[in-house]
Scaffold this motif. Structure first.
Motif, PDB file in Angstrom:
ATOM      1  N   ASN A  21      42.920  40.926  46.597  1.00  0.00           N
ATOM      2  CA  ASN A  21      41.771  41.548  45.950  1.00  0.00           C
ATOM      3  C   ASN A  21      41.690  41.062  44.505  1.00  0.00           C
ATOM      4  OD1 ASN A  21      40.962  43.124  48.158  1.00  0.00           O
ATOM      5  ND2 ASN A  21      42.575  44.622  47.689  1.00  0.00           N
ATOM      6  N   PRO A  22      40.473  40.993  43.952  1.00  0.00           N
ATOM      7  CA  PRO A  22      40.358  40.575  42.554  1.00  0.00           C
ATOM      8  C   PRO A  22      40.902  41.651  41.617  1.00  0.00           C
ATOM      9  CG  PRO A  22      38.216  41.223  43.418  1.00  0.00           C
ATOM     10  CD  PRO A  22      39.172  41.273  44.568  1.00  0.00           C
ATOM     11  N   VAL A  23      41.508  41.220  40.519  1.00  0.00           N
ATOM     12  CA  VAL A  23      41.996  42.165  39.507  1.00  0.00           C
ATOM     13  C   VAL A  23      41.212  41.957  38.211  1.00  0.00           C
ATOM     14  CG1 VAL A  23      44.328  42.271  40.478  1.00  0.00           C
ATOM     15  CG2 VAL A  23      43.802  40.546  38.739  1.00  0.00           C
ATOM     16  N   ASP A  24      41.358  42.886  37.274  1.00  0.00           N
ATOM     17  CA  ASP A  24      40.696  42.812  35.950  1.00  0.00           C
ATOM     18  C   ASP A  24      39.209  42.444  36.114  1.00  0.00           C
ATOM     19  OD1 ASP A  24      43.223  43.384  34.984  1.00  0.00           O
ATOM     20  OD2 ASP A  24      43.744  41.261  34.757  1.00  0.00           O
ATOM     21  N   ASP A  25      38.792  41.370  35.419  1.00  0.00           N
ATOM     22  CA  ASP A  25      37.370  41.006  35.544  1.00  0.00           C
ATOM     23  C   ASP A  25      37.182  39.802  36.471  1.00  0.00           C
ATOM     24  OD1 ASP A  25      38.333  38.960  33.977  1.00  0.00           O
ATOM     25  OD2 ASP A  25      36.638  38.983  32.573  1.00  0.00           O
ATOM     26  N   GLU A  26      38.098  39.631  37.393  1.00  0.00           N
ATOM     27  CA  GLU A  26      37.973  38.508  38.330  1.00  0.00           C
ATOM     28  C   GLU A  26      36.820  38.722  39.312  1.00  0.00           C
ATOM     29  OE1 GLU A  26      42.575  36.889  38.831  1.00  0.00           O
ATOM     30  OE2 GLU A  26      41.717  38.236  40.330  1.00  0.00           O
ATOM     31  N   VAL A  27      36.245  37.594  39.718  1.00  0.00           N
ATOM     32  CA  VAL A  27      35.208  37.606  40.748  1.00  0.00           C
ATOM     33  C   VAL A  27      35.791  36.872  41.956  1.00  0.00           C
ATOM     34  CG1 VAL A  27      32.845  36.919  41.307  1.00  0.00           C
ATOM     35  CG2 VAL A  27      33.445  37.479  38.936  1.00  0.00           C
ATOM     36  N   LYS A  28      35.869  37.571  43.080  1.00  0.00           N
ATOM     37  CA  LYS A  28      36.357  36.905  44.292  1.00  0.00           C
ATOM     38  C   LYS A  28      35.167  36.243  44.973  1.00  0.00           C
ATOM     39  CE  LYS A  28      38.738  37.684  48.692  1.00  0.00           C
ATOM     40  NZ  LYS A  28      39.413  38.671  49.558  1.00  0.00           N
ATOM     41  N   GLY A  60      40.259  20.334  43.959  1.00  0.00           N
ATOM     42  CA  GLY A  60      38.872  20.787  43.882  1.00  0.00           C
ATOM     43  C   GLY A  60      38.604  21.669  42.678  1.00  0.00           C
ATOM     44  N   HIS A  61      37.420  21.497  42.103  1.00  0.00           N
ATOM     45  CA  HIS A  61      37.018  22.358  40.976  1.00  0.00           C
ATOM     46  C   HIS A  61      35.503  22.428  40.860  1.00  0.00           C
ATOM     47  CE1 HIS A  61      37.514  18.242  39.364  1.00  0.00           C
ATOM     48  NE2 HIS A  61      36.300  18.515  38.911  1.00  0.00           N
ATOM     49  N   GLU A  62      34.794  21.902  41.861  1.00  0.00           N
ATOM     50  CA  GLU A  62      33.325  21.866  41.753  1.00  0.00           C
ATOM     51  C   GLU A  62      32.734  22.753  42.831  1.00  0.00           C
ATOM     52  OE1 GLU A  62      32.351  17.716  42.172  1.00  0.00           O
ATOM     53  OE2 GLU A  62      33.375  17.176  40.318  1.00  0.00           O
ATOM     54  N   CYS A  63      32.886  24.060  42.668  1.00  0.00           N
ATOM     55  CA  CYS A  63      32.510  24.900  43.814  1.00  0.00           C
ATOM     56  C   CYS A  63      31.393  25.902  43.535  1.00  0.00           C
ATOM     57  CB  CYS A  63      33.744  25.597  44.372  1.00  0.00           C
ATOM     58  SG  CYS A  63      34.530  26.728  43.244  1.00  0.00           S
ATOM     59  N   SER A  64      30.803  26.313  44.640  1.00  0.00           N
ATOM     60  CA  SER A  64      29.752  27.344  44.627  1.00  0.00           C
ATOM     61  C   SER A  64      30.071  28.304  45.766  1.00  0.00           C
ATOM     62  CB  SER A  64      28.403  26.686  44.891  1.00  0.00           C
ATOM     63  OG  SER A  64      28.429  26.106  46.186  1.00  0.00           O
ATOM     64  N   GLY A  65      29.447  29.461  45.746  1.00  0.00           N
ATOM     65  CA  GLY A  65      29.699  30.391  46.844  1.00  0.00           C
ATOM     66  C   GLY A  65      29.013  31.725  46.647  1.00  0.00           C
ATOM     67  N   ILE A  66      29.490  32.710  47.400  1.00  0.00           N
ATOM     68  CA  ILE A  66      28.904  34.052  47.378  1.00  0.00           C
ATOM     69  C   ILE A  66      29.990  35.061  47.009  1.00  0.00           C
ATOM     70  CG2 ILE A  66      27.828  35.838  48.829  1.00  0.00           C
ATOM     71  CD1 ILE A  66      26.388  33.546  50.289  1.00  0.00           C
ATOM     72  N   VAL A  67      29.627  35.982  46.123  1.00  0.00           N
ATOM     73  CA  VAL A  67      30.615  36.967  45.661  1.00  0.00           C
ATOM     74  C   VAL A  67      31.015  37.892  46.813  1.00  0.00           C
ATOM     75  CG1 VAL A  67      31.048  38.882  44.057  1.00  0.00           C
ATOM     76  CG2 VAL A  67      29.750  36.867  43.286  1.00  0.00           C
ATOM     77  N   GLU A  68      32.321  37.993  47.022  1.00  0.00           N
ATOM     78  CA  GLU A  68      32.878  38.792  48.133  1.00  0.00           C
ATOM     79  C   GLU A  68      33.374  40.148  47.617  1.00  0.00           C
ATOM     80  OE1 GLU A  68      33.384  37.551  51.355  1.00  0.00           O
ATOM     81  OE2 GLU A  68      34.983  38.805  52.162  1.00  0.00           O
ATOM     82  N   ALA A  69      33.896  40.150  46.393  1.00  0.00           N
ATOM     83  CA  ALA A  69      34.390  41.398  45.786  1.00  0.00           C
ATOM     84  C   ALA A  69      34.513  41.157  44.281  1.00  0.00           C
ATOM     85  CB  ALA A  69      35.767  41.749  46.359  1.00  0.00           C
ATOM     86  N   VAL A  70      34.518  42.230  43.509  1.00  0.00           N
ATOM     87  CA  VAL A  70      34.691  42.069  42.053  1.00  0.00           C
ATOM     88  C   VAL A  70      35.812  42.978  41.561  1.00  0.00           C
ATOM     89  CG1 VAL A  70      32.308  41.363  41.573  1.00  0.00           C
ATOM     90  CG2 VAL A  70      32.898  43.784  41.538  1.00  0.00           C
ATOM     91  N   PHE A  77      28.533  40.905  37.768  1.00  0.00           N
ATOM     92  CA  PHE A  77      28.403  40.385  39.135  1.00  0.00           C
ATOM     93  C   PHE A  77      28.626  41.493  40.148  1.00  0.00           C
ATOM     94  CE2 PHE A  77      29.297  36.838  36.436  1.00  0.00           C
ATOM     95  CZ  PHE A  77      28.420  35.871  36.899  1.00  0.00           C
ATOM     96  N   LYS A  78      27.996  41.341  41.311  1.00  0.00           N
ATOM     97  CA  LYS A  78      28.196  42.302  42.388  1.00  0.00           C
ATOM     98  C   LYS A  78      28.323  41.546  43.719  1.00  0.00           C
ATOM     99  CE  LYS A  78      23.288  43.191  43.163  1.00  0.00           C
ATOM    100  NZ  LYS A  78      22.856  41.871  42.679  1.00  0.00           N
ATOM    101  N   VAL A  79      28.809  42.263  44.716  1.00  0.00           N
ATOM    102  CA  VAL A  79      28.994  41.660  46.037  1.00  0.00           C
ATOM    103  C   VAL A  79      27.666  41.070  46.527  1.00  0.00           C
ATOM    104  CG1 VAL A  79      29.589  42.164  48.454  1.00  0.00           C
ATOM    105  CG2 VAL A  79      30.872  43.244  46.581  1.00  0.00           C
TER     106      VAL A  79
END
Ligand SMILES: [Zn+2]
Ligand SMILES: [Zn+2]
Length: 334
Positions: A21-28, A60-70, A77-79
């Motif tokens: 799970n993400p901690v602090d202000d991490e965005v999963k 890898g470092h060039e990524c995009s995606g969808i937020v799964e959890a915050v 940011f939100k899911v």
């Protein structure tokens, strides 16, 4: 979750590692796409990328995606949000960060290793993207933000003649940025005929080889040269063909153990300026703006879409990387 590692000794491995799970202000972020960068290839070959490499490391470092959890401290940011990452973290407090140059941060490190099903960057490294921008294109945010930083450094004047060496992913983006900056003539130097066709398609006025450019530079003044290969021979030629008062940007990443030579007297009589460009300090949002505007074509640059598992073979053979940008398909969401 699965993650693609460089494990040392020219070996790549997909490993199962725990999800968390993400901690602090991490965005999963559930990674959709990640571009293969020249620096990943450098790392796989045992050289350094933008920083020192100690395997095992996730590539890898060039990524995009969808937020799964915050994480509990995440504010913006939100899911379900669609996002792109800036993989380069700066502390925000050191003398370089204070000057708006997090690329020189004393504690700089990578925070979004995109050859992975999930990444957990802190929210300051995450950017919103609009619904209209597909996630594969959004994965170009990082390379484009690096190219934009290079453009900021040489600050091209409208109506200039610009020469670009090498039509890999960066060269292909540079052509388009240079065109948008108002260059009146874009000369591309590229040895592969297929790629010369692509260069013309992307807006080059002329696409030639490294012999033909020697004739051209005698007849006309090349005001800017952008080298996007990083080989000694092309970097040296880039400096040689540059015209009077020209700016030369050595953008391609060179071999850390080698040195290039140039004739100082020749450079002196031309009042040459030679620049380099390091990473992408605070240019990600502008990269996203450009991608969202549709002014930058990324689809023509992509040579293959491969799975995490297929990357082992690709890193060894560079089969598709020689032809253009390789995209790693994680979730494959659009
Ligand atoms: Zn990159
Ligand atoms: Zn810092």
């Amino acid at each position: 979750m699965r993650a693609g590692y460089y494990v040392g000794n020219f070996e790549y491995e997909v490993k199962q590692i725990p999800e968390r799970n993400p901690v602090d202000d991490e965005v999963k972020i559930k990674v959709a796409w990640c571009g293969l960068c020249g620096t990943d290839i450098h790392k796989f070959q045992g050289k350094n990328g933008a920083s020192k490499v100690i395997p095992p490391i996730i590539l890898g470092h060039e990524c995009s995606g969808i937020v799964e959890a915050v994480g509990p401290d995440c504010k913006y940011f939100k899911v379900g949000d669609r996002v792109a990452c800036d993989p380069s973290w700066g502390c925000g407090k050191c003398i370089w960060c204070q000057q708006g140059l997090p690329n020189f941060c004393l504690e700089r490190h990578g925070v979004a290793k995109g050859f992975s099903e999930y990444v957990y960057p802190p929210e300051k490294n995450v950017y919103h993207i609009s619904k209209s921008l597909d996630l594969e294109t959004a994965a170009f945010t990082e390379p484009l933000s690096c190219a934009i930083h290079g453009m900021d450094i040489i600050n091209i004047q409208s109506g200039s003649t610009v020469c670009i060496y090498g039509i890999g992913a960066i060269g292909s983006l540079m052509i388009q940025l240079v065109k948008l900056a108002g260059a009146s003539k874009i000369i591309v130097v590229e040895k592969e005929s297929e790629k010369r066709k692509l260069a013309l398609d992307l807006g080059a006025s002329l696409a030639i080889d490294d012999q033909q450019v020697l004739d051209i530079c005698k007849k006309e003044n090349i005001d800017y040269v952008i080298e996007c290969i990083g080989l000694n021979v092309t970097m040296e030629q880039a400096i040689h063909i540059a015209g009077k008062r020209a700016k030369v940007l050595l953008f391609g990443l060179g071999d850390p153990d080698s040195t290039i030579r140039f004739n100082q007297f020749e450079a002196y009589t031309k009042e040459l300026s030679i620049y380099t460009s390091y990473l992408n300090p605070l240019t990600s949002q502008r990269a996203i703006n450009l991608l969202e505007s549709g002014l930058i074509n990324t689809k023509k640059i992509i040579s293959a879409r491969l799975s995490l598992e297929e990357m082992g073979n690709e890193l060894k053979t560079l089969k598709y990387s020689k032809k253009g940008k390789v995209m790693v398909c994680l979730s494959g969401d659009h």
